[in-house]
Design an enzyme around this catalytic site. Structure first.
Site, short mmCIF file in Angstrom:
data_model
loop_
_atom_site.label_atom_id
_atom_site.label_comp_id
_atom_site.label_asym_id
_atom_site.label_seq_id
_atom_site.Cartn_x
_atom_site.Cartn_y
_atom_site.Cartn_z
N TYR A 53 0.84 -1.20 0.00
CA TYR A 53 0.00 0.00 0.00
C TYR A 53 0.88 1.26 0.00
CZ TYR A 53 -4.18 -2.76 1.22
OH TYR A 53 -5.23 -3.65 1.22
N SER A 211 -14.11 -3.97 0.48
CA SER A 211 -15.03 -3.22 -0.38
C SER A 211 -16.49 -3.49 -0.01
CB SER A 211 -14.81 -3.56 -1.86
OG SER A 211 -15.46 -2.63 -2.71
N PRO A 212 -16.84 -3.27 1.27
CA PRO A 212 -18.21 -3.58 1.71
C PRO A 212 -19.28 -2.72 1.05
CG PRO A 212 -17.03 -2.37 3.41
CD PRO A 212 -16.01 -2.75 2.37
N LEU A 213 -18.89 -1.56 0.51
CA LEU A 213 -19.85 -0.69 -0.20
C LEU A 213 -19.66 -0.76 -1.71
CD1 LEU A 213 -19.93 2.49 2.08
CD2 LEU A 213 -21.23 0.36 2.26
N GLY A 215 -17.16 -0.12 -3.80
CA GLY A 215 -16.62 1.08 -4.41
C GLY A 215 -17.53 2.29 -4.30
N GLY A 216 -18.39 2.31 -3.29
CA GLY A 216 -19.29 3.43 -3.07
C GLY A 216 -20.66 3.27 -3.70
N LEU A 218 -22.93 1.19 -3.04
CA LEU A 218 -23.94 0.87 -2.03
C LEU A 218 -24.05 1.96 -0.97
CD1 LEU A 218 -23.08 -2.91 -1.62
CD2 LEU A 218 -25.22 -1.99 -2.55
N GLY A 219 -23.38 3.08 -1.20
CA GLY A 219 -23.36 4.15 -0.20
C GLY A 219 -24.27 5.31 -0.52
#
Length: 323
Positions: A53, A211-213, A215-216, A218-219
């Protein structure tokens, strides 16, 4: 804060994991330090990073930022369950990537130096290495454990049969083997339910969704676009176009529940029995606060069933494709 054990291990971790991939390239060091302090204040004790990273121009940057935060003292290292990863290419030289015994030894020592610590709590294989036998990998891990440099091993981005191969090789030695698997998993991407999650549950591995959303997406992306806050581009734009109806239905349902869409998406993961801790990767303190809200969202059976209708997942194999 809610806590649980990491897989079958005795290690206690928070039900959310702080992902640090944005630290450096997208989040200034001072802001990253403030986010980590804020996470501790909220009781979040589980931090995830990786040796690669920091971007192609400065690999290791994120670990360095965390190391300087640890060096400030105040119990920062002692209160953190620290997870990092090995596999990524760190230079143009041979043996500076993947999971050979040589690279594991060198990469681990380099991570310890950047992180300014004497041990890694959870050392994760960032990807499966198809060219290195498991006996070699576990031998390198055995040495590192005996030296006190790592406590637990985990995997990331493994297929179900890779988990089986790893654990069966570990059992032959015998050593503990993997205690966790970090996978792409969210309402829109549920492929791991077919074979990875059943394998993880069989071997007692805790699942750490990244990546629970998605990449956004689901946000609350549609509401943000309508308000002019966000413009979706690239692969996210393509995924949005393909799944616009489902995303719209999800945002409407979240409003019915009285929650933000991102809170509902994270809460859904927290309700999945295989999940130990979703990995949230805030760029700002405000995004961390938003992630913490999900711990307060309770979804009943009816709400979970409605989310399954909007984003149906696969059945476990082989029933998903055969009788």
């Amino acid at each position: 804060m809610l806590y649980t054990h990491l897989g079958r291990s005795g290690l206690t971790v928070s039900k959310l994991c702080l992902g640090t991939m944005n630290f450096g390239p997208h989040t200034e060091e001072a802001d990253a330090h403030a986010i980590m302090d804020q996470a501790h204040e909220a009781g979040l004790n589980f931090f995830d990073t990786a040796n690669a990273y920091g971007g192609t121009e400065h690999r290791g940057w994120t670990e360095e930022i965390i190391g300087r935060w640890f060096a400030r003292g105040g119990g920062r290292r002692e209160r953190t369950v620290l997870a990092t990863k090995v596999y990524g290419t760190m230079s143009d030289w041979p043996n500076d990537s993947k999971l050979s015994a040589l690279n594991i030894r060198r990469a681990l020592d380099a991570s310890l130096k950047r992180l300014q610590t004497d041990h890694i709590d959870l050392y994760q294989f960032h990807h499966v290495d198809r060219d290195t036998p498991w006996d070699e990998i576990w031998q390198a891990v055995d040495v590192a454990v005996q030296q006190g440099k790592i406590l637990y091993a985990g995997s990331s981005n493994f297929a179900g049969w890779h988990l089986a191969a790893a654990q069966e090789a570990a059992a032959r030695r015998p050593v503990t083997g993997l205690v966790s698997e970090q996978s792409l998993y969210n309402l829109m991407q549920r492929s791991v339910e077919r074979e990875v999650i059943p394998a993880a549950q069989h071997y007692g591995l805790g699942l750490l969704p990244w990546s629970p959303l998605h990449g956004g997406l689901l946000g609350g992306v549609l509401a943000q676009e309508n308000d002019g806050v966000r413009r979706t581009e690239g692969r996210a734009a393509s995924a949005l176009a393909e799944s616009r109806d489902e995303i719209q239905a999800n945002e409407s349902f979240a409003r019915e529940l009285g929650h933000a869409p991102g809170d509902v998406a994270l809460a859904w993961l927290l309700h999945q029995p295989a999940v130990t801790a979703p990995i949230i990767g805030p760029r700002t303190s405000g995004q961390l606060e938003a992630g913490l809200r999900a711990l307060e969202v309770s979804l009943d059976a009816e709400a979970l069933a409605r989310l399954d209708e909007i984003f149906p997942g696969p059945r476990t194999a082989p029933e998903d494709y055969a009788w």
